[in-house]
Design an enzyme around this catalytic site. Sequence first.
Site, PDB file in Angstrom:
ATOM      1  CG  ASP A 106      -2.092   0.957   1.013  1.00 26.52           C
ATOM      2  OD1 ASP A 106      -2.099   1.667  -0.020  1.00 26.52           O
ATOM      3  OD2 ASP A 106      -2.968   1.007   1.886  1.00 26.52           O
ATOM      4  CG  ASN A 163      -4.831  -0.930   8.735  1.00 26.48           C
ATOM      5  OD1 ASN A 163      -5.053  -0.674   7.548  1.00 26.48           O
ATOM      6  ND2 ASN A 163      -3.612  -0.996   9.222  1.00 26.48           N
ATOM      7  CG  HIS A 164      -7.206   1.498   4.537  1.00 27.27           C
ATOM      8  ND1 HIS A 164      -7.103   1.056   3.248  1.00 27.27           N
ATOM      9  CD2 HIS A 164      -5.937   1.618   4.989  1.00 27.27           C
ATOM     10  CE1 HIS A 164      -5.826   0.915   2.931  1.00 27.27           C
ATOM     11  NE2 HIS A 164      -5.098   1.238   3.974  1.00 27.27           N
ATOM     12  CD  GLU A 188     -11.167   7.332  14.787  1.00 25.48           C
ATOM     13  OE1 GLU A 188     -10.982   6.122  14.532  1.00 25.48           O
ATOM     14  OE2 GLU A 188     -10.401   7.979  15.511  1.00 25.48           O
ATOM     15  CG  MET A 244     -12.502   0.646  16.719  1.00 26.61           C
ATOM     16  SD  MET A 244     -13.545  -0.155  15.491  1.00 26.61           S
ATOM     17  CE  MET A 244     -13.760  -1.764  16.248  1.00 26.61           C
ATOM     18  CG  HIS A 261       2.554   3.713  11.151  1.00 25.34           C
ATOM     19  ND1 HIS A 261       2.972   2.698  11.978  1.00 25.34           N
ATOM     20  CD2 HIS A 261       1.737   3.129  10.246  1.00 25.34           C
ATOM     21  CE1 HIS A 261       2.436   1.563  11.585  1.00 25.34           C
ATOM     22  NE2 HIS A 261       1.676   1.784  10.549  1.00 25.34           N
ATOM     23  N   GLY A 262       1.385   4.566  14.355  1.00 20.22           N
ATOM     24  CA  GLY A 262       0.096   4.067  14.849  1.00 20.22           C
ATOM     25  C   GLY A 262       0.303   3.223  16.085  1.00 20.22           C
ATOM     26  N   GLY A 286      -0.022  -0.244  16.303  1.00 23.63           N
ATOM     27  CA  GLY A 286       0.612  -1.539  16.061  1.00 23.63           C
ATOM     28  C   GLY A 286      -0.269  -2.648  16.598  1.00 23.63           C
TER      29      GLY A 286
END
Lengths: 143, 461
Positions: free
Chosen positions: B75, B183-184, B187, B361, B384-385, B387
């Site tokens: 991606d 995971n896209h 929100e 989420m 970046h997130g 994990g």
Amino acid sequence: MAVRPVYTEIDHTADVGIELTAPSLTAALETAAAAMFDMMCRLDLVEGGWRRTLTVEAREGDRENLLVRWLSELLFIHHTEHVLLSRFEVASVERERLVAVVEGERIDPARHRVGLEIKAPTYHGLLIAETPDGWSVRVIFDT
Amino acid sequence: MRVPGRVYADDKLMEHIREERALDQVANVAHLPGIVGASLAMPDIHWGYGFPIGGVAATDPAKDGVVSPGGVGYDINCGVRLVASSMTRSEVEPRIRELVNALFHDVPCGVGSHGAIGKLARKDLDAVLQRGSTWAVERGFGRPGDLERTVEGGRLESADPSKVGERAVERGRDQVGTLGSGNHFMELDVVDEVYDESAAAAFGLRTEGVVLQIHSGSRGLGYQVCDDYLEIMQGAVSKYGIALPDRQLACAPVESREGHDYLAAMACAANYAWANRQVMMALAARSISGVMRKSQEELGLRLVYDVCHNIAKLERHEVGGRERLLCVHRKGATRAFPAGHRDVPAAYRGVGQPVLVPGDMGRCSYVCVGTETAMKDTFGSSCHGAGRLMSRRKARKAAHGRKLAEEMAARGVYVMATGKGTLAEEMPSAYKDVADVVGVTERAGIARRVARLRPLGVIKG
């Protein structure tokens, strides 16, 4: 109605993987394809009717490459034709050139809950090898 | 190994990292020809394929340094976009169901989602690949001001559509403006805590203000570009005599035909991803405007920033007291440039580049800002997130029999997803707590917290 293939789902943290055994190379390739589609949508929910004959060519002597190219080809068909494939018949594999007939049907949101998007099969941890009992396959997909 | 590996973690994060094979992957990346400094892993590192997720590797093209499509991932330019508004929690909360339902209806999402703006003709798709966000803005999706608030202006100039294969083009024609799945997400969040008042003010974030996050990438086009070039790189590895511990790391020297071609095609996919997020933001803005019965101007909707976390870029970094042009791979890592850097937009140059770190989420996400330490220690990179903590299978098992949407509603988060399976796989406990990841990030000095966002409404593909 297709029969669900026998395979084990690998516990990979970020992605998904499959492990399976088969009596022959052609059966191993067929089952790997069926397992990949079964993870997206249970194959016993997928009818036939949509058919295509295809040829996949890989680097000579490189079975891992053949396995990746075969699964990639099927994913490309899935994404561009919006079909789920459920039956796979590998007619021949000679020098990493594979000819197969695949069958499935167009995705019908009323009957098919496609719960997983597979981006691609990866080379990470990839295995396709002959064992005393037949063939072993392991593929980790990017999802 | 040509260089050491360096992992940013504390004891708690390390416990999980040791359980899986992510550390082997950090070691494997250290074998890449021309790698500079160290094979790095950000605090959200987890087991990937080839590179670990959270991996950063810089190579020196002048010293036979390579570019590896596996170091970017399938991606290409998967990233996050943050949109601020003048709406407050008290205005949005009572209408959250309506808003989420409208967004779910107006922005195509789910497996193989397509058809947001119709199927593009080849020449239009080429324009997307060449012009990225600019293409979208010229067609009325968003405003010109959005471009300067996107990494690289939402367009890599090195893009060459002739290097993108027919199959990738075919997959990309009907997916511009679609979210995808996994995971896209999209929100609506409320800013529930501000840590750095001046940076928050510069980014236009205030406590109780409502923001929109969009997480998506280059869809099927990017996956196909990666797949096509991994194939080409399999040949390049033997051609250039490169020995690798994992075939997924297949690569070619940056300064080779294969290297140039990949970077030109990757830039096309990156531009596609920026156009995708730009179109989605415009579709979402129309949707929100419709529900709130106010114009986008009245709602104060404006882009804060758009970051990518799967990319390889040629950037200038100081190594050993000398500035060098390096090929920086960020695979699940965000660029985190400090205040004063020329690539940070003028509006933020006084405080630094926004670093967007979405969490799961149910809990929260963070807006951070880049630092000098990141520039010195991690080639200007950060996490970046959250994990993942559980595999998708484990998560489905753990979720069995639970009513996740109701559990989320009880937490004050209204969720819509195309499939029940996605909700189970994406449930909060399947992820590490992003607060732990951001805590380590801040203590290591590779980004600083600016604000915390708490979800109100979530759309999962």
